[in-house]
Design a protein around this motif. Structure first.
Motif, PDB file in Angstrom:
ATOM      1  N   ASN A   1      53.260  -4.928  17.604  1.00  0.00           N
ATOM      2  CA  ASN A   1      54.032  -5.608  18.643  1.00  0.00           C
ATOM      3  C   ASN A   1      53.821  -4.904  19.981  1.00  0.00           C
ATOM      4  N   ALA A   2      54.496  -5.397  20.997  1.00  0.00           N
ATOM      5  CA  ALA A   2      54.269  -4.885  22.358  1.00  0.00           C
ATOM      6  C   ALA A   2      55.443  -4.074  22.878  1.00  0.00           C
ATOM      7  N   GLY A   3      56.235  -3.514  21.986  1.00  0.00           N
ATOM      8  CA  GLY A   3      57.363  -2.709  22.407  1.00  0.00           C
ATOM      9  C   GLY A   3      58.459  -3.551  23.038  1.00  0.00           C
ATOM     10  N   VAL A   4      59.366  -2.881  23.735  1.00  0.00           N
ATOM     11  CA  VAL A   4      60.417  -3.566  24.497  1.00  0.00           C
ATOM     12  C   VAL A   4      60.240  -3.182  25.961  1.00  0.00           C
TER      13      VAL A   4
ATOM     14  N   LEU B   1      53.041  -1.691  29.844  1.00  0.00           N
ATOM     15  CA  LEU B   1      53.060  -3.000  30.486  1.00  0.00           C
ATOM     16  C   LEU B   1      53.714  -2.919  31.864  1.00  0.00           C
ATOM     17  N   GLN B   2      54.765  -2.108  31.970  1.00  0.00           N
ATOM     18  CA  GLN B   2      55.434  -1.936  33.256  1.00  0.00           C
ATOM     19  C   GLN B   2      54.482  -1.393  34.316  1.00  0.00           C
ATOM     20  N   THR B   3      53.633  -0.466  33.916  1.00  0.00           N
ATOM     21  CA  THR B   3      52.686   0.143  34.859  1.00  0.00           C
ATOM     22  C   THR B   3      51.374  -0.631  34.944  1.00  0.00           C
ATOM     23  N   LYS B   4      51.307  -1.756  34.227  1.00  0.00           N
ATOM     24  CA  LYS B   4      50.140  -2.649  34.254  1.00  0.00           C
ATOM     25  C   LYS B   4      48.849  -1.923  33.885  1.00  0.00           C
TER      26      LYS B   4
ATOM     27  N   VAL C   1      55.511 -10.417  19.562  1.00  0.00           N
ATOM     28  CA  VAL C   1      55.728  -9.929  20.936  1.00  0.00           C
ATOM     29  C   VAL C   1      57.044 -10.441  21.510  1.00  0.00           C
ATOM     30  N   GLY C   2      57.980 -10.838  20.674  1.00  0.00           N
ATOM     31  CA  GLY C   2      59.163 -11.550  21.131  1.00  0.00           C
ATOM     32  C   GLY C   2      60.270 -10.730  21.731  1.00  0.00           C
ATOM     33  N   GLU C   3      60.121  -9.411  21.823  1.00  0.00           N
ATOM     34  CA  GLU C   3      61.210  -8.575  22.321  1.00  0.00           C
ATOM     35  C   GLU C   3      60.956  -8.044  23.728  1.00  0.00           C
ATOM     36  N   ASN C   4      59.940  -8.541  24.416  1.00  0.00           N
ATOM     37  CA  ASN C   4      59.523  -7.931  25.671  1.00  0.00           C
ATOM     38  C   ASN C   4      59.407  -8.985  26.767  1.00  0.00           C
TER      39      ASN C   4
ATOM     40  N   GLU D   1      64.933  -1.253  17.368  1.00  0.00           N
ATOM     41  CA  GLU D   1      64.558  -2.412  18.151  1.00  0.00           C
ATOM     42  C   GLU D   1      65.659  -3.448  18.227  1.00  0.00           C
ATOM     43  N   ARG D   2      66.233  -3.780  17.075  1.00  0.00           N
ATOM     44  CA  ARG D   2      67.312  -4.767  17.051  1.00  0.00           C
ATOM     45  C   ARG D   2      68.250  -4.433  15.894  1.00  0.00           C
TER      46      ARG D   2
END
Length: 230
Positions: free
Chosen positions: A53-56, A65-68, A78-81, A224-225
């Motif tokens: 998955n792609a983390g949160v 992803l935040q830092t691209k 990938v549903g948590e991000n 995660e959840r």
């Protein structure tokens, strides 16, 4: 050969822009937290990341992803991000969504030296477009290719200085296969012991697959959840 490094930054010293990286774990369970933070510090970019998955938004691969720093994401869930969703819809991020069993098997086949295999998963959907089709016993199958990476980064519970690894429970998901599929495998561990201290019957990844190892620290082990209450 000395496989022990002092920290994540030293162990990840030669990861470069454009590399393909596998990152172990399942959801947020068993992810290589120290290594992900080190990648953000290194500021390497245009990475292709292979992970379940792609983390949160603010943890795990969500930090990259935040830092691209991620150009392409290959995942099954990938549903948590929300940042992932934003980058996907805006065309900033290339995404390859892969059925979870297919993703796991493509990684496993790479570790076994098998270049391709056939599976019914995805037949008749967009996943099957452009892929070779075969019929076995009257059923349609797609050819899927083994999935390799320049680096495989995993987090284990224990390891020894030779690189033998022991995982705990769900943290084994994907990590044991990824450790065998990378050209260079880097392991961060909670506890590093001397050779001979691990029971050979309890070792999940043999040292022959592991090139570098270091002791991690300050693990959050975030959930995660939450699905249960006290």
């Amino acid at each position: 050969m000395n496989k022990v490094f002092n920290n994540a930054l030293e162990a990840l010293y030669d990861i470069r822009d454009g590399d393909t990286i596998m990152l172990g774990g399942f959801g947020l369970c068993g992810i290589p937290e120290n290594s992900i933070h080190a990648l953000t510090e290194k500021k390497v970019k245009d990475l292709t990341c292979i992970s379940n998955n792609a983390g949160v938004d603010d943890f795990g691969l969500g930090l990259l992803l935040q830092t691209k720093q991620i150009k392409k994401m290959m995942s099954s869930y990938v549903g948590e991000n929300s940042e992932f969703e934003r980058q996907l819809l805006s065309g900033e991020l290339e995404v390859d969504l892969i059925p979870q069993g297919t993703l796991a098997t493509r990684i496993q086949m790479a570790g076994m030296g098998i270049p391709a295999f056939f599976t019914p998963a995805g037949y008749g959907t967009e996943i099957g477009e452009g892929k070779e089709l075969r019929i076995f016993n009257g059923k349609n199958y797609l050819m899927e290719k083994a999935l390799y990476a320049d680096f495989a980064i995993v987090k284990a519970w224990k390891g020894d200085r030779y690189g033998n690894l022991v995982f705990r429970k769900t943290t084994r998901n994907f990590s044991t296969s990824m450790a065998k599929a990378g050209k260079i495998t880097i392991a961060e561990v909670e506890e590093l012991v001397e050779p001979g201290e691990l029971d050979p019957d309890h070792i999940h990844v043999a040292s022959v697959y592991v090139h570098r190892i270091f002791i991690g620290s300050n693990y959050e082990k975030r959930i995660e959840r939450k699905t249960v209450r006290l």
